[in-house]
Design an enzyme around this catalytic site. Structure first.
Site, mmCIF file in Angstrom:
data_model
loop_
_atom_site.group_PDB
_atom_site.id
_atom_site.type_symbol
_atom_site.label_atom_id
_atom_site.label_comp_id
_atom_site.label_asym_id
_atom_site.label_seq_id
_atom_site.Cartn_x
_atom_site.Cartn_y
_atom_site.Cartn_z
ATOM 1 N N GLY A 1 0.797 -1.213 0.000
ATOM 2 C CA GLY A 1 0.000 0.000 0.000
ATOM 3 C C GLY A 1 0.833 1.267 0.000
ATOM 4 C CD GLN B 1 -6.418 -0.813 8.058
ATOM 5 O OE1 GLN B 1 -7.200 -1.739 8.272
ATOM 6 N NE2 GLN B 1 -5.152 -0.873 8.426
ATOM 7 C CB SER C 1 -2.174 -3.245 1.584
ATOM 8 O OG SER C 1 -1.049 -3.935 2.082
ATOM 9 C CB ALA C 2 -2.379 -8.782 -0.148
ATOM 10 C CG HIS C 3 -0.306 -6.714 5.170
ATOM 11 N ND1 HIS C 3 -0.187 -6.326 6.486
ATOM 12 C CD2 HIS C 3 -0.019 -5.618 4.436
ATOM 13 C CE1 HIS C 3 0.164 -5.057 6.544
ATOM 14 N NE2 HIS C 3 0.274 -4.610 5.316
ATOM 15 C CB CYS D 1 3.376 2.480 9.502
ATOM 16 S SG CYS D 1 2.204 1.377 8.692
#
Length: 390
Positions: A73, A182, A202-204, A330
């Site tokens: 992302g 998100q 974002s995949a995770h 982050c």
């Protein structure tokens, strides 16, 4: 559930990889070919790649040809947030208007001169001030504006009126980008219904592997002249480098599962979140649930208890076997006051003690009960300290 088993309630940081996604990664790792090669092995890798692209596109109501894979992302946001992002045949953008509570990859990752960037304020609920935005769009004159607005906040779960904002921005000739990292997989995301020009994923965040994301354009009528990663012609020239086929395969599988279970899972998580909030209010009636008056993600709530410091509380919950967060994951593990809460006007003493609970596909009712038990211990210790100091 065994009392010694840990409870993971930090899905907004990373949701554990779904077994099906892990299997897809393992399978794709066995493919020997480069997806750009024309031989049979290369074509097999390309087929895996394009199959996953279709699945990711379907998750957000897009066309597969408009999906560009990135390393995550953050790279996706950095790629898009440039004055060179434009509609074909038009000039690029000159000014960036960005939500004050956006993710750091947006606030710090754009490529606009600082004097051409303005923050869109949010109210006490965490919702963008649309009147402020409209006034500044009118004041931009002939300058073409790019507006960046998060669909769902990573710390509070607050949802933004993106469709309303997109219509307003387009009325004034601007472009709209939304960070949907998100939101995707938790609430319905349809790029056409939102009316945005581009979004990122974002995949995770919904059970895929870490280190893979995507830029999704509303159509093939957009371009980014100033690319971040230059080289070969992969991803239609938007992002050079041999694609991470294994991670992309896992991304596609996770997207497919998230889409299939979206409505049922949203209802389940919303019920569990409300139950967890009720337990919290029972043991700490003075607790503040941040953004509770706004529409939120079904899996997320952030709370603060007067007198409770985030760092102390995180350690206490961790020792009790419960993994929470103090906000965004982050910041190299640092616990510091959130810019999101500052933008919302949350009192500094409360902001410094705010914790985030984020549920996901692994969360059960037993997990919520364990969270409630941990709350009683942590809050009970706080009250004892207050009483002894009185």
């Amino acid at each position: 559930m065994a009392s010694g088993q840990r409870i993971y309630l930090d899905h907004n940081a990373t949701s554990p990889v779904r077994p099906e996604a892990a299997e897809a990664v393992a399978r794709a790792l066995q493919l020997p070919g480069n997806p750009s090669s024309v031989h049979a092995e290369g074509r097999a890798a390309r087929a895996e790649l394009e199959g996953a692209r279709e699945k990711v596109a379907r998750l957000v109501g897009a066309r597969a040809k408009n999906v560009v894979f990135t390393s995550g992302g953050t790279e996706a946001a950095n790629l898009v947030l440039t004055p060179s992002f434009r509609r074909l045949g038009q000039a690029g953008t000159v000014r960036l208007l960005v939500g004050a509570a956006e993710h750091p990859c947006v606030l710090n990752g754009h490529r606009f001169p600082s004097e051409k960037v303005s923050a869109i304020p949010v109210d006490a609920r965490g919702v963008l001030d649309v009147d402020w935005l409209e006034a500044h769009l009118k004041g931009a004159g002939e300058e073409r504006v790019l507006v960046s607005v998060q669909l769902a906040n990573n710390e509070t779960g607050v949802l933004q009126p993106v469709a309303e904002i997109a219509a307003l921005v387009h009325e004034h000739g601007g472009l709209v980008y939304t960070d949907a990292v998100q939101a995707a997989g938790k609430v319905p995301v349809d790029i056409a219904a939102l009316g945005v020009d581009v979004l990122t994923l974002s995949a995770h965040k919904f059970g895929g592997p870490k280190g893979i994301g995507a830029v999704v354009f509303a159509s093939d009528q957009f371009e980014i002249a100033d690319r971040l990663v230059r080289g070969g012609g992969q991803e239609k020239g938007h992002r050079a480098g041999t694609e991470n086929v294994a991670a992309i395969a896992g991304f596609g599988t996770a997207a497919e599962i998230a889409q299939a279970n979206l409505t049922r899972e949203a209802g389940r998580l919303s019920s569990l979140r409300d139950e967890a909030e009720a337990h919290l209010r029972r043991v700490a009636p003075e607790a503040l649930v941040v953004g509770a008056q706004a529409e939120r993600l079904p899996n997320t709530f952030a709370f603060a208890i007067p007198g409770l410091k985030a760092e102390t509380a995180l350690i206490a919950f961790d020792l009790a076997g419960v993994a929470l967060s103090s906000g965004s994951a982050c910041s190299s593990g640092k616990v510091r006051r959130s810019h999101v809460l500052d933008a919302m006007g949350v009192e500094p003493a409360l902001a410094e003690g705010t914790l985030r609970v984020s549920l996901g596909w692994t969360t059960t009712k037993e997990d919520v009960i364990r969270f409630a038990e941990a709350c009683e211990r942590v809050v009970g210790t706080l009250y004892k300290r207050k009483a002894s100091a009185a």
